[in-house]
Design a protein around this motif. Structure first.
Motif, PDB file in Angstrom:
ATOM      1  N   TRP A 263       0.902  -1.129   0.112  1.00 22.79           N
ATOM      2  CA  TRP A 263       0.096   0.019  -0.117  1.00 22.79           C
ATOM      3  C   TRP A 263       0.772   1.337  -0.016  1.00 22.79           C
ATOM      4  N   ASN A 302      -1.438   7.515  -2.292  1.00 27.52           N
ATOM      5  CA  ASN A 302      -2.432   8.227  -2.429  1.00 27.52           C
ATOM      6  C   ASN A 302      -2.741   9.219  -3.495  1.00 27.52           C
ATOM      7  N   PHE A 332      -4.289   3.800  -1.071  1.00 31.36           N
ATOM      8  CA  PHE A 332      -3.638   2.807  -0.451  1.00 31.36           C
ATOM      9  C   PHE A 332      -3.383   1.802  -1.326  1.00 31.36           C
ATOM     10  N   SER A 336      -7.315  -0.148   1.038  1.00 27.42           N
ATOM     11  CA  SER A 336      -7.687   0.499   2.186  1.00 27.42           C
ATOM     12  C   SER A 336      -8.252  -0.512   3.252  1.00 27.42           C
ATOM     13  N   GLY A 340      -6.404   0.838   6.066  1.00 25.35           N
ATOM     14  CA  GLY A 340      -7.133   2.275   6.290  1.00 25.35           C
ATOM     15  C   GLY A 340      -7.006   2.554   7.888  1.00 25.35           C
ATOM     16  N   GLN A 341      -7.224   1.615   8.661  1.00 24.30           N
ATOM     17  CA  GLN A 341      -7.442   1.936   9.964  1.00 24.30           C
ATOM     18  C   GLN A 341      -6.097   2.308  10.846  1.00 24.30           C
TER      19      GLN A 341
END
Lengths: 352, 207
Positions: A263, A302, A332, A336, A340-341
């Motif tokens: 990512w 991104n 990402f 994600s 993402g978290q």
């Protein structure tokens, strides 16, 4: 990540259809349900993190070794992968990247950014033949119980090797799809036993001007240094790759062991790692030091944060041909859901 | 003298077609490498720069040797520069961005190396448009003033290359050295050899 049933004495007897995802394993009730479903359907279950698997390579092909690491840490409970004649046998296929069209082996191994071997994309393939990836060992120090060293063969036995097909997105706005073989970095971290002070990991690459002609030129401040935050390093996606396309890693791709963080932009993937250091402070990474306005520590893919040189909203897929155009870049890099978290509440424009 | 110019022009045409034919050949044989669009962009951009520098070599030759016939090759070299610049821009707009204008505009506006490259290309357009004999006559002394834009174009083109490179500026550096040499010959003669030049130069209108 696969969890095996340690009670099976011969892992080769276990069918791929019996493989149970970790989440299901940990939750007994859903495990029963999942097992029932697996039995009924005979299909392979997969969920967000847990990826179903089949074993490939050499003699074991199709026999379906069930592999994994016993959660009690009571020794090897799987048949480790074996290297012979440059091929890796006995690794586990996963469903990561299922349906992605693989980038040709030739492109994956001749279009590389690896400045220790030169700055042209073709340089690493041409200039890396004197590089000796074996014998090899990685030293581990910093915030650990005690400094350790692990050689490449032991590293490859530390956990079952998995094939993971990942999208690889370069900061230069091109991308590939690569079938890596490796083990989760988290396995090495567990083995290394970091202390509570370990907040970051620094990766230091080989710097041997004798065999790496690019390292004779002070283009970057050698050795190449990369780093990850501890939670990024522990994420199940983060891979220590030792091979690709069923083979041991070619020199130009970072032999014998490199980091793959799908990512993030490709330059985060430190190659030919010789040292891993756990530390409390954020490491000063090579590109962030070279161009602080262009390359950040996080370097997450991104599409909304542009680079002074390259549009990051779209990318060129290597091997797609002259008239293929561009594909949209995903947040990402399309991972994600899995990562993402990690960045909840962070201003990703500031921490690029 | 006429023969010499004629043969030189044939040589330039032949030479100038080689990179295009090579790209076509490689393209037809699917041999443009892992990133064919980048390959074509790099190639056409490099050749535009080479022809730009070649067109700037003619005057230093005159200054250093007193020969003037080669000045008549300058237009042809300049037009080949324009042709490769057009191919370069076409590759960018078509093969790289598939005529997707929102992204193209964003790319040009946001990235310094694209801005200077785009500016350099825009400045070549009036030069190409006024390159024929009729325009030369019509614009009179303004023609020379207009065509001095070539120095700005050259600087922008080098800057475009320099800023595009991530870290290793060796290649753009070589081109910058060549440009610096060509310009310093001019400056040297302008400031120190003014009299000598005007005496030896019988074809001032061609300068």
């Amino acid at each position: 990540m696969l969890i095996i049933n340690p009670s099976k004495s011969n892992p080769a007897d276990i069918q791929p259809s019996e493989i149970t995802p970790r989440e299901a394993f940990e939750d007994r009730r859903s495990w029963l349900k999942a097992a029932g479903f697996t039995l009924l359907s005979g299909a392979v279950l997969h969920s967000k993190f847990a990826q179903a698997a089949t074993v490939t390579g050499g003699e074991t092909k199709g026999s379906g070794i069930l592999v994994g690491r016993a959660n009690q840490g009571n020794g090897l409970t799987y048949k480790p992968a074996v290297v012979s004649g440059g091929k890796i046998n006995g690794y586990v296929k996963t469903t990561y990247g299922a349906g992605e069209k693989l980038t040709k082996y030739e492109d994956v191994t001749t279009y590389n950014n690896y400045y220790e071997f030169g700055t042209d994309k073709s340089d690493p393939a041409q200039n890396s033949s004197f590089f000796k990836p074996r014998p090899w060992s990685i030293s581990i120090d910093g915030e650990v119980k005690k400094p350790k060293t692990i050689n490449i063969d032991d590293l490859m036995r530390l956990a079952p090797l998995e094939e993971r097909i990942y999208r690889h997105r370069c900061v230069e706005a091109w991308s590939m799809v690569v079938p890596w073989i490796g083990l989760p970095l988290s396995e090495l971290i567990k083995w290394a036993e970091p202390t509570g002070n370990a907040k970051y990991i620094e990766f230091i690459s080989a710097n041997d001007p004798q065999t790496m002609p690019g390292a004779r030129v002070p283009i970057l401040d050698w050795p190449y240094v990369e780093g990850l935050r501890m939670d990024e390093a522990m994420n199940p996606l983060t891979l220590l790759a030792v091979g690709l396309y069923g083979e041991v890693l070619p020199n130009q791709n970072g032999a014998p062991v490199r980091l793959v963080v799908p990512w993030k932009y490709g330059f985060k993937g430190a190659k030919a790692i010789v040292k891993i250091r756990f530390q409390e402070k954020m490491p000063l990474t090579t590109w962030a030091k070279t161009g602080p306005s262009e390359y950040g520590f996080y370097a997450n893919v991104n599409p909304n944060v542009d680079h002074p040189r390259w549009t990051q909203s779209s990318e060129k897929r290597i091997g797609a041909g002259l008239f293929a155009g561009r594909v949209k870049t995903l947040m990402f890099n399309g991972y994600s859901e899995q990562v993402g978290q990690l960045y909840a509440g962070m201003d990703l424009k500031k921490f690029f | 003298m006429k023969k010499r110019i004629f043969y030189s022009k044939i040589a330039i045409w032949t030479f100038a077609f080689c990179p295009i034919l090579r790209l076509l050949w490689l393209g037809l044989h699917d041999d443009l490498g892992a990133n064919p669009v980048e390959f074509v962009e790099r190639s056409t951009g490099t050749w535009a720069l080479v022809f730009l520098l070649l067109s700037l070599v003619m005057t230093p030759i005159r200054l250093l040797t007193g020969q003037v016939w080669q000045i008549q090759l300058r237009r042809l070299l300049g037009l080949w520069m324009f042709a490769y610049a057009c191919l370069h821009v076409t590759t960018y707009v078509w093969l790289d961005y598939g005529f997707y204008w929102p992204d193209i505009v964003k790319d040009i506006v946001k990235h310094p190396y694209v801005i200077v490259g785009f500016a350099a290309f825009m400045l070549t357009v009036p030069l190409a448009a006024t390159s024929n004999q009729a325009m030369m006559k019509r614009l009179k002394s303004n023609w020379k003033r207009l065509h001095q834009l070539v120095y700005i174009i050259a600087l922008l083109a080098i800057l475009h290359f320099w800023w595009l490179v991530k870290k290793d500026v060796t290649e753009p550096f070589y081109y910058a050295i060549v440009l610096a040499c060509l310009l310093s010959v001019r400056l040297y003669f302008k400031h120190f050899k003014r009299h000598g030049v005007s005496k030896s130069s019988q074809n001032r209108q061609l300068v």
